[in-house]
Design a protein around this motif. Structure first.
Motif, short mmCIF file in Angstrom:
data_model
loop_
_atom_site.label_atom_id
_atom_site.label_comp_id
_atom_site.label_asym_id
_atom_site.label_seq_id
_atom_site.Cartn_x
_atom_site.Cartn_y
_atom_site.Cartn_z
N SER A 126 48.46 36.25 171.58
CA SER A 126 48.20 35.54 172.84
C SER A 126 48.27 34.01 172.69
N GLU A 127 48.65 33.51 171.50
CA GLU A 127 48.80 32.07 171.29
C GLU A 127 50.27 31.70 171.16
N GLU A 128 50.60 30.50 171.59
CA GLU A 128 51.93 29.95 171.37
C GLU A 128 51.79 28.44 171.22
N SER A 129 51.41 28.04 170.01
CA SER A 129 51.13 26.62 169.75
C SER A 129 51.79 26.20 168.45
N PRO A 130 53.13 26.04 168.43
CA PRO A 130 53.83 25.65 167.20
C PRO A 130 53.36 24.28 166.70
N ALA A 131 53.47 24.09 165.39
CA ALA A 131 53.13 22.82 164.75
C ALA A 131 54.03 22.64 163.54
N ASP A 132 53.82 21.56 162.78
CA ASP A 132 54.63 21.34 161.59
C ASP A 132 54.47 22.47 160.58
N VAL A 133 53.29 23.06 160.51
CA VAL A 133 53.08 24.28 159.74
C VAL A 133 52.63 25.34 160.74
N THR A 134 53.43 26.36 160.89
CA THR A 134 53.17 27.37 161.92
C THR A 134 53.13 28.76 161.30
N ILE A 135 52.18 29.56 161.74
CA ILE A 135 52.11 30.97 161.36
C ILE A 135 52.69 31.78 162.51
N GLY A 136 53.72 32.55 162.23
CA GLY A 136 54.39 33.31 163.27
C GLY A 136 54.23 34.80 163.07
N LEU A 137 53.77 35.48 164.11
CA LEU A 137 53.68 36.93 164.07
C LEU A 137 55.07 37.49 164.44
N ILE A 138 55.64 38.26 163.55
CA ILE A 138 57.02 38.71 163.72
C ILE A 138 57.21 39.44 165.04
N GLN A 139 56.25 40.28 165.41
CA GLN A 139 56.39 41.05 166.65
C GLN A 139 56.47 40.13 167.86
N ALA A 140 55.79 38.99 167.82
CA ALA A 140 55.83 38.06 168.95
C ALA A 140 57.15 37.31 168.99
N LEU A 141 57.62 36.85 167.84
CA LEU A 141 58.85 36.06 167.80
C LEU A 141 60.07 36.87 168.19
N THR A 142 60.10 38.14 167.84
CA THR A 142 61.27 38.95 168.17
C THR A 142 61.39 39.22 169.67
N ARG A 143 60.34 38.93 170.42
CA ARG A 143 60.41 39.10 171.88
C ARG A 143 60.93 37.84 172.58
N TRP A 144 61.10 36.76 171.84
CA TRP A 144 61.57 35.52 172.45
C TRP A 144 63.06 35.61 172.80
N PRO A 145 63.49 34.90 173.84
CA PRO A 145 64.93 34.80 174.13
C PRO A 145 65.66 34.17 172.95
N SER A 146 66.91 34.55 172.74
CA SER A 146 67.67 34.11 171.56
C SER A 146 67.73 32.59 171.45
N GLU A 147 68.02 31.91 172.54
CA GLU A 147 68.17 30.46 172.49
C GLU A 147 66.87 29.78 172.10
N LYS A 148 65.77 30.24 172.69
CA LYS A 148 64.47 29.68 172.37
C LYS A 148 64.11 29.93 170.90
N LEU A 149 64.39 31.14 170.41
CA LEU A 149 64.07 31.49 169.03
C LEU A 149 64.89 30.65 168.05
N ASP A 150 66.18 30.51 168.31
CA ASP A 150 67.03 29.75 167.39
C ASP A 150 66.63 28.28 167.34
N THR A 151 66.28 27.70 168.49
CA THR A 151 65.81 26.32 168.52
C THR A 151 64.53 26.17 167.71
N PHE A 152 63.63 27.09 167.88
CA PHE A 152 62.36 27.09 167.14
C PHE A 152 62.61 27.18 165.63
#
Length: 474
Positions: free
Chosen positions: A177-203
């Motif tokens: 339920s969080e989406e707060s990227p930073a210079d050091v970010t912990i990403g839950l794989i299940q959440a990131l795979t639901r992102w649109p391709s363009e948004k994910l690649d930019t991230f």
């Protein structure tokens, strides 16, 4: 021949000699375990391919995973094909601040130094050996924006806490339920795979180092696709259990690189980093007329419903908890966890279930209570096999049979972390010797116990009577 390196290794199709292309195809193809499983079960393979191929041979471009660089070099040399490289991997101009000294043991420091030198690879180290600290040490040394990929909220919270403790930073978070990227970010794989391709690649282009915890999962499609989209210059995989039973162990190297360091249990025990557990066996009286694979599900349903077997497990756990031990009871079924927790509670010992059905807040609270010694018994599913940080744990009870290599190693590892409040830890294995297939599974576990602990199998386990489990507890 020019090789462009970003998220993968890319070759112009017209430049690749046919003989080299065919050798690469063979080297990067593996039997598909899902296809083989369907054949073993007598099922039509359907759309499952016979092989998994990790060379993408397009009309204009040939694409290989980044870890295939050594394979490419070796096979190109056979044809005297000279390779040139165009390195397009991402290393952001942003530099992180100088961090406090992390404090790495020798083997941890060697792993970090190797990553800095070769830019990608894996670290194989037992549970409790400090995998997280190695990852944080790498972030501190490289000082480039970092993405840590995990697959459970518990792991995410552990990384967050360790980053705060060791580097004094509040990491960003994507997932839960969080989406707060930073210079050091912990990403839950299940959440990131639901992102649109363009948004994910930019991230993903915002990071210079990618750290994958529990890296053996990279063989799973969602994991390897996400790793394969990340152009970070540095890739680091961390795992205690690199060997996969499905035959896809080579994918760890293909996507994350060759081993940077591999540390044995024996070395960590000798150094006092880990505590050596005892293995004790409790024989049950469970029987079942098992005739073949079609009976397996019914057999396991009968096993978890067997009142005498459950009573035996509860007796052992209650006695251990009353003796002051922090206990983890493991089952493969949520309802079985619920049943055991209820029975343990009815015997006067507070127990809580730790399954996927409880909320993030509840999990956090339960683990904090257990770490503080205020909760004696957790009853958990495979949710506890990876990433459970509970050094106080002194008793593990295997109430549900399994022969999975990775799970067995993880379960031993849960016990081996030293803690001032515990004596020599014990793993209690409930063995259903009257059912041949379950007896064979125990023999598989027994051989693995011996391998991990470095002792002959004949010297491993003390045996308790079927009628009483109390002997195993003190």
């Amino acid at each position: 021949m020019l090789a462009r390196v970003d998220t993968a290794i890319r070759l112009d199709r017209a430049d690749v000699p046919e003989k080299l292309l065919e050798r690469l195809r063979r080297a990067l193809s593996f039997p598909n375990p899902a296809y083989l499983d369907r054949l073993r079960l007598g099922l039509h393979p359907g759309r499952e391919p016979e092989e998994l191929r990790f060379l993408d041979d397009g009309d204009e471009e040939v694409r290989l995973p980044r870890g295939a660089i050594h394979t490419l070099r070796e096979l190109a040399a056979l044809d005297n094909t000279e390779l040139r490289f165009d390195d397009r991997r991402v290393l952001p101009s942003t530099r992180l601040p100088t961090f406090p000294e992390v404090g790495l043991r020798d083997y941890q420091g060697h792993a970090v130094a190797a990553l800095v030198k070769v830019t990608q690879g894996t670290v194989v180290i037992p549970c409790g050996g400090g995998k997280t600290r190695i990852g944080i040490g790498a972030i501190a040394v490289l000082r480039t924006p970092a993405l840590v990929l995990v697959h459970t909220l518990d792991l995410a919270e552990q990384w967050r806490a360790e980053l705060r403790a060791l580097l004094d930073i509040d990491a960003g978070m994507v997932g839960g339920s969080e989406e707060s990227p930073a210079d050091v970010t912990i990403g839950l794989i299940q959440a990131l795979t639901r992102w649109p391709s363009e948004k994910l690649d930019t991230f993903l282009r915002g990071f210079g180092v990618l750290v994958l915890d529990e890296a053996h999962h990279v063989a799973a499609t969602t994991f390897r696709e996400l790793v394969g989209r990340c152009p970070a210059r540095y890739r680091l995989g961390l795992t205690a259990t690199p060997e996969r039973e499905d035959g896809l162990t080579p994918l760890l190297e293909l996507f994350l690189g060759r081993p940077l360091a591999a540390v044995s249990h024996e070395k960590l025990v000798a150094a006092g980093v880990l505590a050596l557990p005892d293995i004790r066996v409790v024989e049950t009286g469970f029987t079942f007329p098992y005739l073949g694979v079609d009976d397996y599900s019914a057999m396991m349903a009968a096993l978890v419903a067997d009142e005498a077997r459950n009573a035996l497990a509860v007796e052992a756990v209650v006695e251990a908890a009353r003796s002051g031990h922090t206990c983890l009871v493991l089952s493969g079924r949520v309802e079985h966890c619920r049943t055991l927790a209820r029975l343990i509670g009815a015997a006067g010992v507070q127990a809580a279930e730790l399954t996927g059905r409880i909320s993030k807040e509840q999990r956090t609270e339960l683990l904090e209570r257990a770490r503080a010694g205020a909760l004696a018994v957790l009853v958990a599913t495979s949710l506890a096999d990876e990433g459970l940080d509970l050094p106080r744990l002194s008793r593990v009870f295997l109430a549900y049979p399994s022969r999975a290599r990775g799970r067995t190693v993880q379960r031993l590892g849960r016990l081996m972390r030293p803690h001032a409040c515990k004596t020599r830890p014990v793993l209690v294995d409930f063995v259903d010797r009257k059912v041949p297939i379950l007896r064979r599974q125990h023999l598989d576990r027994r051989r693995l116990y011996a391998e991990v602990l470095g002792v002959p199998a004949s010297q491993l386990a003390s045996r308790s009577r079927v009628s009483s489990a109390c002997e195993v507890a003190p």
